[in-house]
Design a protein around this motif. Structure first.
Motif, PDB file in Angstrom:
ATOM      1  N   ASP A 137       0.836  -1.204   0.000  1.00 40.66           N
ATOM      2  CA  ASP A 137       0.000   0.000   0.000  1.00 40.66           C
ATOM      3  C   ASP A 137       0.872   1.256   0.000  1.00 40.66           C
ATOM      4  OD1 ASP A 137      -2.233  -1.596   0.027  1.00 40.66           O
ATOM      5  OD2 ASP A 137      -2.629  -1.358   2.171  1.00 40.66           O
ATOM      6  N   PHE A 138       1.939   1.236   0.802  1.00 39.93           N
ATOM      7  CA  PHE A 138       2.873   2.362   0.856  1.00 39.93           C
ATOM      8  C   PHE A 138       3.499   2.596  -0.514  1.00 39.93           C
ATOM      9  CE2 PHE A 138       7.340   3.621   1.118  1.00 39.93           C
ATOM     10  CZ  PHE A 138       7.261   4.840   1.789  1.00 39.93           C
ATOM     11  N   THR A 139       3.921   1.521  -1.166  1.00 37.59           N
ATOM     12  CA  THR A 139       4.576   1.639  -2.467  1.00 37.59           C
ATOM     13  C   THR A 139       3.618   2.179  -3.521  1.00 37.59           C
ATOM     14  OG1 THR A 139       6.049  -0.191  -1.896  1.00 37.59           O
ATOM     15  CG2 THR A 139       5.857   0.372  -4.232  1.00 37.59           C
ATOM     16  N   GLN A 140       2.383   1.714  -3.511  1.00 37.16           N
ATOM     17  CA  GLN A 140       1.408   2.204  -4.484  1.00 37.16           C
ATOM     18  C   GLN A 140       1.134   3.694  -4.283  1.00 37.16           C
ATOM     19  OE1 GLN A 140      -2.111  -0.235  -4.586  1.00 37.16           O
ATOM     20  NE2 GLN A 140      -0.995  -2.088  -5.134  1.00 37.16           N
ATOM     21  N   ALA A 141       1.071   4.131  -3.032  1.00 34.47           N
ATOM     22  CA  ALA A 141       0.872   5.556  -2.751  1.00 34.47           C
ATOM     23  C   ALA A 141       2.065   6.371  -3.249  1.00 34.47           C
ATOM     24  CB  ALA A 141       0.656   5.773  -1.253  1.00 34.47           C
TER      25      ALA A 141
END
Length: 335
Positions: A137-141
């Protein structure tokens, strides 16, 4: 290269018959299998194309299942667990009769699980899955933020405007002797990394930091190789055990220096080093309490570009000052 891996663990000795484990290794598909009371517990790994990923997955799985009444899972993405995740952690404590404690100190975070060994393993597998989702989720953000920071138009007549890609360049294996002769490290392969958006951002920062970029190295865990290729270097991905010169993104000017700086990754089967161009610009000596480079003069907005130990170690505070160029994979063999 490295994406989520799914395996099914069939454990009749616990209250869970089938557990899906998520971990950051590449080349694996999902596997599921029904068991009967007479069958022995099994772990099935299905590799697609990566021998390195298979060995790392086996090692990780064995480590998860080794009986222990205390397990430490190190992952800085623990700070991104949301309210629902913390509720799930409380549920796991009750479900498996274990104690779960989060920690974050000296720039390193994670979760400690204590209790009955079999219960600790089951809880740890579910915690790893939660952390894997948090880092994705962090990477997608971060990917969305990176794309929004670069003006992009969709135009069929301009082929270089396209989705970021990773391309690979493989080299033959050679022998590299380092670490004072204690180990022989076989260079298995070098993979050239190309991400158009990251390169554009790096070139934009190059106009601000005018000094010539340095070729530096960072040792990373296998699970973060793909994430760095997608969103560049982040301090959450690969913090050294000790951050003596500030809370930033660390690099070394040599491979040997990187191995010494990140000396707590001996549990992995291979050594992963990323070679990068890094804009260090105007730098000064760092100190542990710094979360940004200090001001150059009275103007608080005019700051140094990086910190260092005035030797091999360099620290930046923006991932856009570094461009990953090569992923270098070594195998380790004792003399």
């Amino acid at each position: 290269m490295y994406v989520c891996m799914y395996v099914c663990i069939l454990m009749k000795s616990t209250e869970i018959n089938v557990v899906t484990i998520t971990q950051m290794f590449s080349g694996f598909g999902s596997a599921a299998k029904e068991t009967t009371a007479d069958e022995k517990p099994t772990v099935e790994l299905i590799p697609r194309d990566s021998t390195e990923a298979l060995r790392e997955a086996k090692s990780w799985t064995f480590n998860m299942l080794v009986p222990s009444n205390n397990m430490i899972i190190k992952n800085n993405h623990v700070i991104y667990l949301d309210q629902r995740d913390h509720k799930n952690l409380l549920t796991l404590q009750t479900k498996f009769h274990v104690h779960i404690k989060e920690f974050f100190r000296n720039g390193n975070g994670g979760i400690i699980i204590t209790g009955n060994p079999s219960d600790v393993s089951c809880a740890a597998i579910e915690v790893e899955s939660m952390l894997c989702k948090a880092q994705e989720d962090f990477t997608q953000a971060e990917e969305r933020d990176i794309l929004y920071s670069v003006v992009r138009w969709s135009c069929k007549d301009v082929p270089w405007i396209q989705t970021p890609e990773i391309s690979f360049l493989h080299h033959d294996a050679v022998i590299l002797k380092i670490c004072n002769g204690m180990w022989l490290h076989w260079l298995l392969q070098m993979e050239k990394l190309e991400n158009i958006v990251l390169k554009q951002l790096f070139e934009m920062n190059r106009q601000r930091v005018t000094d010539k970029p340095k070729r530096l190295y960072q040792r990373v865990s296998a699970q973060f190789c793909d994430l760095i290729c997608r969103v560049g270097f982040q301090k959450e991905f690969s913090p050294p055990a000790e951050q003596k010169y500030g809370s930033g993104i660390y690099f070394s000017s040599t491979v040997d220096g990187a191995l010494k700086l990140w000396n707590e990754q001996e549990h992995e089967q291979y050594i992963y080093i990323i070679q990068a161009q890094v804009l260090t610009g105007r730098n000064t000596i760092g100190s542990p309490q710094l979360i940004l480079p200090p001001p150059l003069r009275a103007d608080p907005l005019d700051r140094y570009d990086s910190l260092s130990d005035m030797g091999q170690t360099h620290i930046i505070f923006s991932g856009q000052q570094a461009l990953p160029e090569y992923l270098i994979i070594y195998a380790r063999y004792a003399m």
